[in-house]
Design an enzyme around this catalytic site. Structure first.
Site, PDB file in Angstrom:
ATOM      1  CD  GLU A  10      28.217  24.508  41.645  1.00 20.08           C
ATOM      2  OE1 GLU A  10      28.313  25.742  41.692  1.00 20.08           O
ATOM      3  OE2 GLU A  10      29.149  23.739  41.930  1.00 20.08           O
TER       4      GLU A  10
ATOM      5  CG  HIS B 269      29.611  29.495  38.462  1.00 21.53           C
ATOM      6  ND1 HIS B 269      30.424  30.132  37.580  1.00 21.53           N
ATOM      7  CD2 HIS B 269      30.326  28.428  38.941  1.00 21.53           C
ATOM      8  CE1 HIS B 269      31.588  29.484  37.515  1.00 21.53           C
ATOM      9  NE2 HIS B 269      31.556  28.450  38.338  1.00 21.53           N
TER      10      HIS B 269
ATOM     11  CG  ASP C 272      37.294  24.669  41.027  1.00 18.63           C
ATOM     12  OD1 ASP C 272      37.949  25.705  40.864  1.00 18.63           O
ATOM     13  OD2 ASP C 272      36.048  24.647  41.122  1.00 18.63           O
TER      14      ASP C 272
ATOM     15  CG  HIS D 214      32.819  25.783  34.356  1.00 21.80           C
ATOM     16  ND1 HIS D 214      31.499  25.641  34.741  1.00 21.80           N
ATOM     17  CD2 HIS D 214      33.483  26.173  35.468  1.00 21.80           C
ATOM     18  CE1 HIS D 214      31.380  25.932  36.028  1.00 21.80           C
ATOM     19  NE2 HIS D 214      32.570  26.249  36.490  1.00 21.80           N
TER      20      HIS D 214
HETATM   21 ZN   LIG Z   1      32.879  26.793  38.481  1.00 21.84          ZN
END
Ligand SMILES: [Zn+2]
Length: 345
Positions: free
Chosen positions: A204, A201, A283, A18
């Site tokens: 989350e 995704h 990220d 990921h």
């Molecule tokens: Zn992500």
């Protein structure tokens, strides 16, 4: 945490499942590409950009993330970004990565999918020669209409043909609230028909019901994040029984306020319930760390044991989209290392 265990984790061979390649763009490279391409940035200096990385939720991050991606125009830019990620990942002993990219973010600026993939492929082929294997997974932006995703999928079809060794699936990312997986049922059905791997995704910021939809409606092989699954006991049991992996990204969850404190992270409860959790960086340029920092931060906060960490690293290889032969080779590599770490570098 125990420095011997920290060192053992840091040097262990790992898979990363990921990682958004645009999220690996460090501020220095953003500025370099902006200069090279004559793109004006809304931040005067590298430091001003870094200072803006104080996020309150997913959307506040996405606004800056899309500004950062605006510097990517040419094949060489995609090459440079990917090559830089490979260096950071190899330094953390990642041996296999499944890398997301967002075609729609770049198509909007007139960049073709061919340009993006050619640049990334050149960097990844070079990395392959150095023992770093990888796949690419284009993701659809869920805040846009499904019609856009369908057009993007059509535009990507020649890439799936030409770069079939690298492009192996599709994913779904961006703003989760109000954009449930079911919104993308048609485009995922088309991808499934072509035998592509499917990920999304879900869970989350969004509710566990989105994870259920990703499984029932999209028929995904893996769920990205999925940390809110813990709120639904039936879902937790289902994920464990079906061995559906969750690609968890601890520092991302902390920076985007999905958890208020790392000690409150749901990863250990999911692991205790036998859910196949993995650890990844999401990220890394924006959330303060690559994969090793994610491992160390959560291992420390949740007091994860040697056995638990072994299991999580192992899950990364188990849940990856490699061939059975590659998987067996990676698992032997991990076992040889983990059970005799003093013999390894
Ligand atoms: Zn992500």
């Amino acid at each position: 945490m125990n420095p011997i265990l920290a060192d053992k984790i840091a040097h262990a061979p790992k898979a990363e499942l990921h990682i958004h390649i645009e999220g690996s763009l460090e501020p220095e490279l953003i500025f370099e590409l902006a200069r090279r391409n004559g793109v004006a940035l809304p931040y005067p200096t590298v430091q001003a950009l870094r200072d803006a990385y104080a996020f309150t939720d997913l959307q506040s991050f996405l606004d800056i993330y899309y500004a950062g991606a605006s510097v990517l125009l040419h094949e060489q830019d995609f090459y440079d970004m990917t090559a830089a990620y490979v260096e950071r990942a190899m330094a953390d002993h990642v041996v296999h990565a499944e890398i997301f990219f967002d075609p729609q973010t770049h198509i909007e600026r007139g960049v073709s999918i061919e340009t993006m993939v050619a640049g990334m492929e050149r960097a990844l082929a070079e990395a392959e020669a150095r023992g770093f294997s990888s796949k690419l997974i284009p993701c659809f932006l869920r805040h846009l209409p499904e019609e856009h995703a369908l057009q993007t999928f059509d535009a990507a079809l020649p890439m799936f043909e030409r770069y079939g060794h690298r492009l192996i699936g599709v994913g779904l990312d961006s703003s989760e609230y109000g954009h449930p997986p079911s919104k993308f049922a048609r485009v995922f059905a088309l991808a499934k028909e072509r035998g592509l791997k499917l990920v999304a995704h879900a869970g989350e910021e969004g509710p566990p019901a989105y994870v259920v939809e990703a499984l029932d409606v999209l028929d995904v092989h893996r769920v990205d994040h999925g940390v809110r699954s813990i709120e639904d006991a039936a879902l937790v049991a289902r994920l464990a029984d079906a061995r559906v992996a969750l690609t968890v990204c601890p520092l991302s969850n902390l920076k985007l306020c999905v958890v208020n404190d790392m000690t409150e992270h749901t990863l250990k409860r999911l692991l205790d319930a036998d859910v196949m959790v993995t650890i990844n960086s999401d990220d890394p340029a924006y959330f303060g760390g690559y994969i090793n920092q994610n491992y160390l931060a959560i291992a420390d906060a949740l007091k994860l044991t040697d056995d638990e960490l072994y299991k999580i690293i192992r899950n990364g290889f188990e849940a990856s989209f490699v061939t059975d032969a590659q998987r067996a080779a990676y698992l032997s590599l991990l076992d040889a290392y983990w059970h005799a770490p003093q013999a390894m570098p």
